[in-house]
Design a protein around this motif. Structure first.
Motif, mmCIF file in Angstrom:
data_model
loop_
_atom_site.group_PDB
_atom_site.id
_atom_site.type_symbol
_atom_site.label_atom_id
_atom_site.label_comp_id
_atom_site.label_asym_id
_atom_site.label_seq_id
_atom_site.Cartn_x
_atom_site.Cartn_y
_atom_site.Cartn_z
ATOM 1 N N UNK A 118 32.439 35.983 27.144
ATOM 2 C CA UNK A 118 31.644 35.705 28.339
ATOM 3 C C UNK A 118 32.566 35.189 29.436
ATOM 4 N N UNK A 119 32.415 35.732 30.622
ATOM 5 C CA UNK A 119 33.222 35.251 31.729
ATOM 6 C C UNK A 119 33.371 36.278 32.829
ATOM 7 N N UNK A 120 34.075 35.879 33.869
ATOM 8 C CA UNK A 120 34.280 36.707 35.052
ATOM 9 C C UNK A 120 35.736 37.112 35.164
ATOM 10 N N UNK A 121 35.972 38.375 35.523
ATOM 11 C CA UNK A 121 37.304 38.882 35.802
ATOM 12 C C UNK A 121 37.370 39.164 37.297
ATOM 13 N N UNK A 122 38.239 38.449 37.996
ATOM 14 C CA UNK A 122 38.394 38.617 39.438
ATOM 15 C C UNK A 122 39.678 39.383 39.726
ATOM 16 N N UNK A 123 39.585 40.386 40.587
ATOM 17 C CA UNK A 123 40.762 41.056 41.135
ATOM 18 C C UNK A 123 40.703 40.895 42.645
ATOM 19 N N UNK A 124 41.799 40.467 43.239
ATOM 20 C CA UNK A 124 41.777 40.285 44.689
ATOM 21 C C UNK A 124 41.674 41.619 45.410
ATOM 22 N N UNK A 125 42.162 42.687 44.768
ATOM 23 C CA UNK A 125 42.079 44.023 45.346
ATOM 24 C C UNK A 125 40.901 44.793 44.788
ATOM 25 N N UNK A 126 41.087 46.097 44.612
ATOM 26 C CA UNK A 126 40.006 46.972 44.156
ATOM 27 C C UNK A 126 39.944 47.059 42.637
#
Length: 354
Positions: free
Chosen positions: A255-263
């Motif tokens: 469970x969790x969020x994966x953030x990418x600053x780009x696309x």
């Protein structure tokens, strides 16, 4: 002649004295400049440490005991030898003031040995935002939410901050369809539980800094583009990628969020291992593209500043689609959400206040 030479000699001595004094002052200024540069870097580092601590501790509010422990831990981890004072202006806010002694290297020749720097910051916790309550959401106030194609199913509520346009048959929306302006549907077999025009504007939140702070603490912060190819990825803590993310047929657990600053680009299916797994894929400033037919995506796809683009037919999304704009190219879309999806997100969002 000798009288002239005698007259010049004292002037030469005076010039040498003046030159020596000038060189001493110049060296002193150079020494102070170097230490000022070091002082500036240390000040910025301490401020960044306080900001990270405030974001992390804000997640623990209103538990002030836990928030204090978290704040002190983050400050000490990122700024050793600093002293932090933690206070709580209200039940949702944690304030941190940190001080640290910086020793001079060169300015000691001027009698300056050290100085104390300080930094302050606050983190205010609040609900992440109503946008993530919807199954399908378009945040743009200038671009309508348009659905083209047939056999489209949306299980849950839909919102657009502009107008809704759909063209095609066999459209089903089990919840409410909200539009800040108008709703237009063209086609047969249109089943929408409730239509709400002139709905209120709903903002899109930014909780990427919260994920970034947790990822830095957990060692899951990455610089550069990242690709997951045909592998199983365990998300036991938030992941933050300073770059683009490509996912090629991978499976996710946790469970969790994966953030990418780009696309973010999906090529093929991306599934969760267990029914209780909850994932969110968050593009901070870029677009999210889903390529391929007969694919299944498990999780929330979130692009608050970009477009979410569906390329292909027979695409199934177990989660939520929330973007500044959303484009559908193809038929047979099956999009449905559940309360379990929200477990991927932080319970609260935290914003910095200086």
């Amino acid at each position: 002649m000798w009288r002239i030479l005698n007259w010049l000699r004292p002037a030469e001595g005076q010039s040498l004295v003046a030159l020596a004094m000038f060189m001493t002052a110049l060296l002193g200024m150079a020494a102070v400049s170097i230490d000022i540069g070091v002082l500036y870097v240390e000040q910025q580092h301490l401020q960044n440490s306080v900001d990270v601590a405030a974001l992390a501790a804000g997640q623990d509010m209103p538990d002030t005991t836990l928030a204090t422990t978290t704040a002190n831990s983050y400050v000490q981890r990122n700024a050793p030898n600093a002293t932090a004072v933690v206070t709580f202006p209200d039940s949702q806010t944690v304030s941190i003031k940190a001080t640290r002694t910086v020793n001079f290297m060169f300015a000691k020749v001027l009698g300056l040995t050290s100085t104390t720097i300080q930094a302050a910051g606050s983190g205010t916790a609040g609900r992440i935002g109503e946008a993530l309550d919807y199954t399908l959401f378009s945040g743009s106030t200038t671009v309508p939410l348009t659905l083209n194609g047939s056999n489209q199913y949306i299980g849950g509520n839909v919102h657009t901050n502009k107008n809704w346009d759909s063209n095609g048959s066999q459209l089903t929306i089990t919840g409410a369809l909200e539009a800040v302006t108008s709703i237009l549907t063209n086609g047969s077999q249109i089943n929408i539980a409730q239509r709400i025009q002139n709905a209120p504007f709903v903002p899109m939140p930014d909780f990427s800094e919260t994920i970034k702070a947790k990822a830095q603490a957990a060692g899951t912060y990455f610089v550069g583009n990242k690709t997951y190819s045909s592998s199983q990825i365990t998300v036991d803590s938030p992941i933050y990628i300073q770059g683009n993310l490509t996912i090629n047929g991978s499976r996710f657990t946790g469970r969790g969020t994966i953030v990418a600053t780009g696309s973010i680009t999906f090529n093929g299916s991306s599934q969760r291992v267990n029914a209780t797994d909850a994932l969110a894929f968050y593009s901070k400033t870029g677009n999210i593209t889903l390529n391929g037919s007969n694919v299944t995506i498990d999780g929330i796809v979130y692009a608050p500043n970009g477009n979410i683009d569906f390329n292909g037919s027979n695409q199934t999304i177990h989660g939520r689609v929330i973007g500044n704009t959303v484009t559908f190219n193809g038929s047979q879309l099956n999009l449905s959400s559940s309360n379990n999806d929200l477990a991927a997100l932080p319970s609260t969002g935290v914003k910095l206040v200086h």
